[in-house]
Scaffold this motif. Structure first.
Motif, PDB file in Angstrom:
ATOM      1  N   PHE A  99      25.857  40.627 -54.601  1.00  0.00           N
ATOM      2  CA  PHE A  99      25.783  39.369 -55.045  1.00  0.00           C
ATOM      3  C   PHE A  99      26.932  38.526 -54.334  1.00  0.00           C
ATOM      4  N   PRO A 100      26.754  37.367 -54.208  1.00  0.00           N
ATOM      5  CA  PRO A 100      27.683  36.486 -53.506  1.00  0.00           C
ATOM      6  C   PRO A 100      29.150  36.418 -54.424  1.00  0.00           C
ATOM      7  N   ARG A 101      30.223  36.356 -53.657  1.00  0.00           N
ATOM      8  CA  ARG A 101      31.438  36.493 -53.955  1.00  0.00           C
ATOM      9  C   ARG A 101      31.877  34.910 -54.226  1.00  0.00           C
ATOM     10  N   ASN A 102      32.689  34.852 -55.349  1.00  0.00           N
ATOM     11  CA  ASN A 102      33.308  33.341 -55.569  1.00  0.00           C
ATOM     12  C   ASN A 102      34.727  33.561 -55.315  1.00  0.00           C
ATOM     13  N   GLN A 103      35.519  32.939 -54.755  1.00  0.00           N
ATOM     14  CA  GLN A 103      36.990  32.922 -54.652  1.00  0.00           C
ATOM     15  C   GLN A 103      37.655  32.360 -55.777  1.00  0.00           C
ATOM     16  N   TYR A 104      38.649  33.201 -56.150  1.00  0.00           N
ATOM     17  CA  TYR A 104      39.326  32.827 -57.200  1.00  0.00           C
ATOM     18  C   TYR A 104      40.593  33.465 -57.327  1.00  0.00           C
ATOM     19  N   ASP A 105      41.779  32.518 -57.358  1.00  0.00           N
ATOM     20  CA  ASP A 105      43.157  33.090 -57.499  1.00  0.00           C
ATOM     21  C   ASP A 105      43.792  32.767 -58.715  1.00  0.00           C
ATOM     22  N   ILE A 122      43.829  38.019 -59.498  1.00  0.00           N
ATOM     23  CA  ILE A 122      42.396  38.299 -59.183  1.00  0.00           C
ATOM     24  C   ILE A 122      42.259  37.293 -58.084  1.00  0.00           C
ATOM     25  N   PHE A 123      41.439  37.736 -57.005  1.00  0.00           N
ATOM     26  CA  PHE A 123      41.191  37.166 -55.680  1.00  0.00           C
ATOM     27  C   PHE A 123      39.892  36.507 -55.532  1.00  0.00           C
ATOM     28  N   ASN A 124      38.895  37.285 -56.271  1.00  0.00           N
ATOM     29  CA  ASN A 124      37.428  36.820 -56.121  1.00  0.00           C
ATOM     30  C   ASN A 124      36.474  37.750 -57.132  1.00  0.00           C
ATOM     31  N   PHE A 130      40.648  42.640 -57.715  1.00  0.00           N
ATOM     32  CA  PHE A 130      42.214  42.535 -57.658  1.00  0.00           C
ATOM     33  C   PHE A 130      42.884  43.647 -57.164  1.00  0.00           C
ATOM     34  N   GLU A 131      44.272  43.324 -56.939  1.00  0.00           N
ATOM     35  CA  GLU A 131      44.965  44.281 -56.393  1.00  0.00           C
ATOM     36  C   GLU A 131      45.886  45.002 -57.354  1.00  0.00           C
ATOM     37  N   PRO A 132      45.605  46.258 -57.919  1.00  0.00           N
ATOM     38  CA  PRO A 132      46.454  46.834 -58.953  1.00  0.00           C
ATOM     39  C   PRO A 132      47.722  47.238 -58.273  1.00  0.00           C
TER      40      PRO A 132
END
Length: 72
Positions: free
Chosen positions: A9-15, A33-35, A43-45
């Motif tokens: 699926f295509p990724r959507n950028q979201y910060d 969350i990054f995308n 996201f980076e835990p």
């Protein structure tokens, strides 16, 4: 040479800030969350998560008013 993504699926950028619950009851950790896509989110835990771990995520700044149309 053209590179093809292996993503389904295509990724959507979201910060945005998030909080996630993992392994310790009632203790949420802060992250971002990054995308996202139909199949998941990135996201980076703070620490590594085991594959197939169940986590709970909340978005403290989320407002449904940002994503709905006003009434006529």
């Amino acid at each position: 040479m053209q590179t093809h993504s292996r993503r389904n699926f295509p990724r959507n950028q979201y910060d945005a800030p998030i909080q996630y619950l993992y392994s310790q009851p009632d203790r949420y950790f802060n992250s971002r969350i990054f995308n996202y896509s139909q199949g998941g989110m990135y996201f980076e835990p703070l620490k590594s998560l085991k594959p197939n771990s169940q986590i709970n995520i909340i978005m403290p700044n989320y407002s449904c008013l940002l994503y709905t149309s006003p009434s006529p």
